[in-house]
Enzyme design. Structure first.
Site, PDB file in Angstrom:
ATOM      1  N   SER A 103       0.495  -1.468  -0.247  1.00 33.57           N
ATOM      2  CA  SER A 103      -0.141  -0.065   0.224  1.00 33.57           C
ATOM      3  C   SER A 103       0.924   1.147  -0.184  1.00 33.57           C
ATOM      4  CB  SER A 103      -0.894  -0.295   1.263  1.00 33.57           C
ATOM      5  OG  SER A 103      -2.312  -0.257   0.685  1.00 33.57           O
ATOM      6  N   LEU A 143      -9.068  10.847  -1.332  1.00 35.99           N
ATOM      7  CA  LEU A 143     -10.660  10.859  -1.672  1.00 35.99           C
ATOM      8  C   LEU A 143     -10.960  10.710  -0.866  1.00 35.99           C
ATOM      9  CD1 LEU A 143     -11.810  11.181  -4.387  1.00 35.99           C
ATOM     10  CD2 LEU A 143     -11.645   8.307  -4.684  1.00 35.99           C
ATOM     11  N   SER A 150     -17.580   5.030  -1.514  1.00 36.82           N
ATOM     12  CA  SER A 150     -18.363   4.304  -2.716  1.00 36.82           C
ATOM     13  C   SER A 150     -18.543   5.487  -3.419  1.00 36.82           C
ATOM     14  CB  SER A 150     -19.240   3.209  -2.392  1.00 36.82           C
ATOM     15  OG  SER A 150     -18.240   2.258  -1.924  1.00 36.82           O
ATOM     16  N   THR A 176      -3.653   6.614   3.591  1.00 36.98           N
ATOM     17  CA  THR A 176      -2.180   5.636   3.827  1.00 36.98           C
ATOM     18  C   THR A 176      -1.497   6.962   3.137  1.00 36.98           C
ATOM     19  OG1 THR A 176      -3.110   3.505   2.582  1.00 36.98           O
ATOM     20  CG2 THR A 176      -0.840   3.850   2.362  1.00 36.98           C
ATOM     21  N   ASN A 252      -8.296   3.730 -10.510  1.00 31.08           N
ATOM     22  CA  ASN A 252      -7.612   2.449 -11.864  1.00 31.08           C
ATOM     23  C   ASN A 252      -6.571   2.174 -12.076  1.00 31.08           C
ATOM     24  OD1 ASN A 252      -9.250   0.999 -13.307  1.00 31.08           O
ATOM     25  ND2 ASN A 252      -8.186   1.837 -15.060  1.00 31.08           N
ATOM     26  N   ARG A 255      -5.521   0.126  -8.408  1.00 30.38           N
ATOM     27  CA  ARG A 255      -6.279  -1.391  -8.253  1.00 30.38           C
ATOM     28  C   ARG A 255      -5.581  -2.275  -8.915  1.00 30.38           C
ATOM     29  NH1 ARG A 255     -11.950   2.291  -9.661  1.00 30.38           N
ATOM     30  NH2 ARG A 255     -12.773   2.352  -7.587  1.00 30.38           N
ATOM     31  N   GLU A 375     -10.543   0.786  -2.765  1.00 37.00           N
ATOM     32  CA  GLU A 375     -10.863   1.440  -3.939  1.00 37.00           C
ATOM     33  C   GLU A 375     -11.635   0.667  -4.431  1.00 37.00           C
ATOM     34  OE1 GLU A 375      -6.067   0.729  -5.457  1.00 37.00           O
ATOM     35  OE2 GLU A 375      -5.458   2.049  -3.503  1.00 37.00           O
TER      36      GLU A 375
END
Length: 396
Positions: A103, A143, A150, A176, A252, A255, A375
């Site tokens: 992470s 974010l 979600s 993180t 993205n 992920r 994520e």
């Protein structure tokens, strides 16, 4: 009749022969990362997890930077410019050690650095990326909020214009690297839609209290970001991107790394169970000799192999410029879900010893509970795949 070469012996460490699909350079990348992790993290990570702290996270990040792992798939600005498959193999080896270690690297490279590399101004890139690539500067990515995970479009963090400046107010959660970061990429609502900002963490009004009492990702720095009247120059905003396109493009990237990384946690747990089953004697023989144990080992191996093949395929697609967000959702949904099941099944083979930090299994299982959620939750990725299959959005 044509003769065929004799197949090599069965390799427990590569049961499906996937290594035949890797180049020598890719194998070298994997070996180098495995060696580094074995030196700087593996001997200490169980203790870090138990104490809930990494002794010197900045030094650890610099060791990753020295090898070129930070933003390794980005081009220019001191980044290594390696392939997506190289990056995936690195994530697998990092998470075979611990999800929290992977992470740290993926948030640095795939979220904070990628956001600046993809959406930042040339000034942002020149100021931050070379130092972030070496680990001299650490980044985080703001974010998620306390009330918006979600559904990031509902975020409450706000940026308003005040003369030539921007003023930011709000809170971000589960960040993180937050408490050790030198720069934060923060997404906020504006009158022009959602925008991204490059926020040096030493500006007045910014704080990042560390989140305590975690039972997952304990070998990782996790923080809240608090912005109270943070004043930034106009140049702090990403110049062009508006809306969720910006943050979702970064997610993205991250992920994709998880698709590989989860298989590292699964591999570590499976091989711990395999080794234990060979040593543990019950009813006069090793438990590896019992049919039910072998069934568990065989089923876990099947899922590990399938997950590794899926990750490799997606990596080749990414390198060819053919990877879609729906592909990443397929990979994240499947591989994390299967990895956590492998960890749980491995724990049953270890019995009571499976809950001890003398073995990596319970640590990986606990970590993957977070990876399963962050994520993109199982539900969100399921609906992404569902929409791709049916053409109908079912998010609301």
């Amino acid at each position: 009749m044509s003769s065929h070469p004799k197949p090599p012996p069965f390799d427990v460490d590569d049961p499906a022969g996937i290594d035949d699909q890797l180049s020598q350079d890719e194998k070298d990348v994997r070996a180098s990362v495995r060696q580094l992790v074995g030196q700087v993290a593996e001997p200490y990570v169980a203790d870090w997890f138990e104490r809930g702290t990494i002794d010197d996270p900045r030094a650890l990040m610099k060791s990753f930077g020295e090898m070129g792992l930070l933003g390794m798939h980005l081009e220019g600005y001191g980044c290594a410019g390696m392939t997506a498959v190289d990056y995936g193999l690195a994530c697998l080896e990092l998470e075979a050690c611990d999800s929290g270690i992977r992470s740290m690297v993926s948030v640095q490279g795939s979220l904070a650095m990628f956001a600046i590399w993809r959406w930042g101004s040339e000034e942002h890139k020149q100021e931050w990326l070379p130092r972030m690539a070496t680990g001299e500067a650490i980044g985080c990515f703001g974010l998620t909020e306390p009330d918006h995970g979600s559904d990031p479009g509902g975020m409450r963090t706000r940026a308003r214009r005040d003369g030539d400046d921007w003023v930011l107010d709000g809170r971000k959660m589960w960040i993180t690297n937050g408490s050790i970061a030198d720069v934060a990429v923060v997404w906020a609502q504006t009158d022009e839609g959602i925008r991204g900002f490059v926020v040096p963490t030493d500006v007045p009004g910014f704080s990042a209290p560390e989140i305590k009492h975690k039972l997952s990702l304990r070998a990782s720095v996790t923080s809240e970001l608090v912005l109270e009247g943070v004043r930034l120059p106009a140049s702090a905003a990403f110049p062009e991107v508006r809306g969720l396109k910006g943050p979702l493009s970064c997610l993205n990237e991250a992920r994709y790394g998880i698709v590989w990384g989860a298989m590292g946690a699964a591999r570590s747990s499976l091989y711990a169970a395999l080794s234990y089953a060979g040593d543990r004697v019950q009813f006069g023989k090793p438990i590896a000799g019992f049919q039910l144990t072998q069934a568990k080992l065989a089923d876990m191996t099947l899922e590990l192999v399938k997950g590794e093949l899926l990750a490799l395929h997606l990596g080749r697609q990414k390198d060819a410029g053919r990877l879609r967000p729906e592909h990443v959702s397929l990979g994240k949904l499947n591989n994390v879900r299967e990895a956590i099941e492998i960890c749980r099944t491995s724990r049953t083979i270890l019995g009571a010893n499976g809950i001890s930090l003398e073995y990596p299994v319970i640590r990986h299982a606990n970590n993957l509970e977070s990876v399963l959620t962050y994520e993109g939750t199982v539900e969100m990725h399921t609906l992404v795949v569902g929409q791709a299959l049916t053409g109908l959005a079912a998010f609301r």
